[in-house]
Design a protein around this motif. Structure first.
Motif, PDB file in Angstrom:
ATOM      1  N   THR A 194       0.838  -1.208   0.000  1.00  0.00           N
ATOM      2  CA  THR A 194       0.000   0.000   0.000  1.00  0.00           C
ATOM      3  C   THR A 194       0.868   1.251   0.000  1.00  0.00           C
ATOM      4  O   THR A 194       0.634   2.191  -0.771  1.00  0.00           O
ATOM      5  N   LYS A 202      -4.818   4.346  -0.802  1.00  0.00           N
ATOM      6  CA  LYS A 202      -4.417   3.933   0.544  1.00  0.00           C
ATOM      7  C   LYS A 202      -5.605   3.976   1.504  1.00  0.00           C
ATOM      8  O   LYS A 202      -5.816   3.057   2.291  1.00  0.00           O
ATOM      9  N   THR A 254      -5.142  15.159   4.654  1.00  0.00           N
ATOM     10  CA  THR A 254      -5.408  14.423   3.416  1.00  0.00           C
ATOM     11  C   THR A 254      -6.421  13.315   3.651  1.00  0.00           C
ATOM     12  O   THR A 254      -7.329  13.093   2.829  1.00  0.00           O
ATOM     13  N   LEU A 262       0.350   2.596  -3.958  1.00  0.00           N
ATOM     14  CA  LEU A 262      -0.953   3.245  -4.068  1.00  0.00           C
ATOM     15  C   LEU A 262      -0.858   4.741  -3.822  1.00  0.00           C
ATOM     16  O   LEU A 262      -0.033   5.207  -3.033  1.00  0.00           O
ATOM     17  N   ASP A 263      -1.733   5.490  -4.496  1.00  0.00           N
ATOM     18  CA  ASP A 263      -1.831   6.917  -4.212  1.00  0.00           C
ATOM     19  C   ASP A 263      -2.666   7.090  -2.947  1.00  0.00           C
ATOM     20  O   ASP A 263      -3.187   6.114  -2.381  1.00  0.00           O
ATOM     21  N   ALA A 264      -2.813   8.328  -2.485  1.00  0.00           N
ATOM     22  CA  ALA A 264      -3.488   8.575  -1.206  1.00  0.00           C
ATOM     23  C   ALA A 264      -4.926   8.049  -1.188  1.00  0.00           C
ATOM     24  O   ALA A 264      -5.319   7.374  -0.222  1.00  0.00           O
ATOM     25  N   VAL A 318      -0.352   8.738   5.584  1.00  0.00           N
ATOM     26  CA  VAL A 318      -1.024   9.883   4.958  1.00  0.00           C
ATOM     27  C   VAL A 318      -1.336  10.895   6.050  1.00  0.00           C
ATOM     28  O   VAL A 318      -1.670  10.514   7.178  1.00  0.00           O
TER      29      VAL A 318
END
Length: 225
Positions: A142, A151, A192, A146-148, A188
């Motif tokens: 993850t 995730k 965000t 993966l992008d935010a 993160v």
């Protein structure tokens, strides 16, 4: 709490007879930690095995700058502290109580004797460690790929699979975490994480009501991963 009754419902000791549970009680002691108490720190000697009776703990690592990464959240009937007892090394992470947490503690020598007398315990512990390793591999995947939004989506799916309650075509999650803790689980920021949750809500994927998340469209949430 009736400790013996509780132990009967712990998967680790479910095969124990009443007599064996009585012997287990003799080598065990109970302790309660207040919210935010550090149960042990990374680098400490590993002298005790811990079984959670009530409450929750987080297993964390910290950078030199004081940033916190959450490796896992553990709940009643789950255990921690076994790694140092098995390999003789220092504690590999820090464990902190997320709320008032009551634990059963078994000293290292008693724990090792218990494993010797009950080899099936070792197999159950290995199974749990294997599951935790698989989960850690997913966390690494993850964080790396993966992008935010992906995730956050994967985290929600994982929580839903582990602790969600299915109601018709929806899944109810009791969010027992702050936004900061959610972010720390996946690397993160709090801001965000909050923004992504709001965007998922606006897209009709989920709804948020106080400390609960209702996943309305599981397939779309999975598609965001």
């Amino acid at each position: 709490m009736e400790v013996k009754k509780f132990l009967k419902n712990v998967p680790l000791f479910e095969d124990f007879s009443d007599e064996e549970l009585e012997k287990l009680l003799v080598i065990s002691k109970e302790k309660t930690y207040p919210k935010d108490a550090v149960i042990f720190q990374k680098g400490d000697l590993g002298n005790f095995f811990f079984l959670i009776c009530s409450g929750r703990v987080k297993v964390i690592i910290e950078t030199e700058e004081g940033k916190e990464g959450i490796l896992s959240i553990l709940y009643p009937t789950e255990f921690f502290g076994e790694m140092s007892l098995l390999d003789g090394e220092l504690r590999s992470a820090t464990v902190v109580a997320l709320e008032e947490t009551r634990v059963i503690i078994i000293e290292r020598n008693d724990f090792l004797i218990l494993l010797y007398k009950h080899p099936e315990l070792a197999l159950k512990i290995l199974k749990t460690l294997s599951l935790r390793l698989r989960k850690a591999n997913r966390q690494i995947e993850t964080l790396m790929f993966l992008d935010a939004p992906g995730k956050v989506a994967r985290l929600l799916i994982d929580i839903a699979q582990e602790r969600g309650k299915k109601i018709n075509n929806e899944i109810l999650i009791d969010l027992e975490f702050t936004r900061q803790e959610l972010g720390n689980l996946i690397g993160v920021s709090r801001e965000t994480t909050t923004r992504i949750l709001k965007s998922f809500e606006e897209d009709g994927i989920l709804s948020i009501e106080r400390n609960q998340v209702i996943i309305k469209d599981v397939w779309e949430l999975k598609r965001r991963i």
